[in-house]
Design an enzyme around this catalytic site. Structure first.
Site, mmCIF file in Angstrom:
data_model
loop_
_atom_site.group_PDB
_atom_site.id
_atom_site.type_symbol
_atom_site.label_atom_id
_atom_site.label_comp_id
_atom_site.label_asym_id
_atom_site.label_seq_id
_atom_site.Cartn_x
_atom_site.Cartn_y
_atom_site.Cartn_z
ATOM 1 N N ARG A 35 -31.723 -53.873 -107.184
ATOM 2 C CA ARG A 35 -31.252 -53.515 -108.444
ATOM 3 C C ARG A 35 -31.703 -53.630 -109.291
ATOM 4 O O ARG A 35 -31.057 -52.536 -110.180
ATOM 5 C CB ARG A 35 -29.078 -54.840 -108.379
ATOM 6 C CG ARG A 35 -28.315 -53.886 -109.390
ATOM 7 C CD ARG A 35 -26.804 -54.756 -108.665
ATOM 8 N NE ARG A 35 -25.942 -54.346 -109.405
ATOM 9 C CZ ARG A 35 -25.215 -54.659 -110.630
ATOM 10 N NH1 ARG A 35 -26.457 -56.068 -111.353
ATOM 11 N NH2 ARG A 35 -24.204 -54.273 -111.052
ATOM 12 N N ILE A 61 -23.136 -48.706 -114.257
ATOM 13 C CA ILE A 61 -23.671 -49.527 -112.588
ATOM 14 C C ILE A 61 -22.434 -49.949 -111.942
ATOM 15 O O ILE A 61 -21.621 -51.217 -112.714
ATOM 16 C CB ILE A 61 -24.886 -49.415 -112.522
ATOM 17 C CG1 ILE A 61 -25.242 -50.194 -111.085
ATOM 18 C CG2 ILE A 61 -25.059 -50.858 -113.495
ATOM 19 C CD1 ILE A 61 -26.518 -50.428 -110.967
ATOM 20 N N SER A 62 -21.620 -50.201 -111.110
ATOM 21 C CA SER A 62 -21.072 -50.875 -110.168
ATOM 22 C C SER A 62 -21.272 -52.197 -110.365
ATOM 23 O O SER A 62 -22.348 -52.562 -109.709
ATOM 24 C CB SER A 62 -19.859 -49.902 -109.338
ATOM 25 O OG SER A 62 -19.387 -48.762 -109.572
ATOM 26 N N GLN A 63 -20.238 -53.099 -110.064
ATOM 27 C CA GLN A 63 -20.159 -54.637 -109.756
ATOM 28 C C GLN A 63 -20.781 -54.547 -108.189
ATOM 29 O O GLN A 63 -20.345 -54.027 -107.452
ATOM 30 C CB GLN A 63 -19.324 -55.454 -110.009
ATOM 31 C CG GLN A 63 -18.901 -56.983 -109.367
ATOM 32 C CD GLN A 63 -17.294 -57.535 -109.571
ATOM 33 O OE1 GLN A 63 -16.882 -56.359 -110.088
ATOM 34 N NE2 GLN A 63 -17.196 -58.113 -108.842
ATOM 35 N N PRO A 64 -21.882 -55.584 -108.257
ATOM 36 C CA PRO A 64 -22.497 -55.794 -106.866
ATOM 37 C C PRO A 64 -21.021 -55.606 -105.066
ATOM 38 O O PRO A 64 -21.685 -54.793 -104.224
ATOM 39 C CB PRO A 64 -23.291 -56.436 -106.801
ATOM 40 C CG PRO A 64 -24.224 -56.424 -108.499
ATOM 41 C CD PRO A 64 -22.599 -56.356 -109.138
#
Length: 215
Positions: A35, A61-64
């Site tokens: 990431r 960038i989205s939350q994992p």
């Protein structure tokens, strides 16, 4: 996970498991894809924190956990062709690429599309095609898809996008107001019928039609 894995990566995996991610292929892929390659340089030290982060062009960038959850809900198979609306950093596309046959990912910002393409090539994600385009108006030749994932909030899912699904196809998208809480919705196609299921509350940047004139 290797016993020598950094503590932040070990905590990253533990967080995903604790929050209910159980698909081993998804967990393995989340571990394998770095990431830190997809966040801004200033954020690399925090890349494995379970939160969304700002990237270029006013996007995120989205939350994992959300990436893992949406991926798990797609129920991917190795022979699937996947459409992603909203490339962003390219992180979601990198995850998808390891779990399906090929990915077409569409981005309206040239800056994001170009950088995502570079990152994906660096990571040997050669089964991903990054297209600068309008996710609301795909070219006719784009064809049909086994799975569709939308990574920006839509007021409603357009029928033209649902019609891109193959029989037994699945689409997942955040649906709701542009500024506020949305609902993650999974749509399964059975013949000409579309079964809709609401999953969890989420927050995404808005999906905007057209190609950005700048950036």
């Amino acid at each position: 996970m290797p016993p020598t894995a950094p503590p932040e990566k070990m905590m990253f995996q533990l967080t995903l498991r604790r929050r209910g991610i159980s698909d081993q292929a998804v967990l393995r892929t989340m571990e394998e894809v770095p990431r830190e390659e997809f966040v801004l340089p200033a954020d690399r030290a925090e890349a494995y924190r379970d939160s969304a982060m700002a990237i270029a062009c006013g996007q995120t960038i989205s939350q994992p956990f959300v990436v893992a959850y949406m991926t798990e809900q797609l129920k991917l198979q190795k022979n699937h062709r996947v459409l992603e609306i909203g490339t962003g950093s390219g992180y979601q596309a990198a995850i998808l690429s390891r779990l399906c046959a090929n990915v077409l990912t569409v981005e309206r910002f040239r800056t994001l599309a170009d950088k995502a393409r570079e990152r994906l090539e660096k990571l040997n994600c050669f089964n991903v095609e990054v297209m600068l385009g309008d996710g609301y108006a795909l070219p006719p030749g784009a064809g049909q898809f086994d799975r569709i994932i939308v990574t920006a909030a839509m007021d409603q899912i357009p029928q033209s996008l649902l019609d891109r699904l193959e029989p037994d196809g699945i689409l997942i998208a955040p649906v709701g107001p542009q500024h506020g809480v949305q609902t993650l919705v999974r749509v399964t196609r059975t013949g000409d019928h579309f079964d809709r299921k609401e999953l969890v509350d989420v927050r995404f940047v808005p999906a905007i039609p057209g190609i950005a004139r700048e950036l």
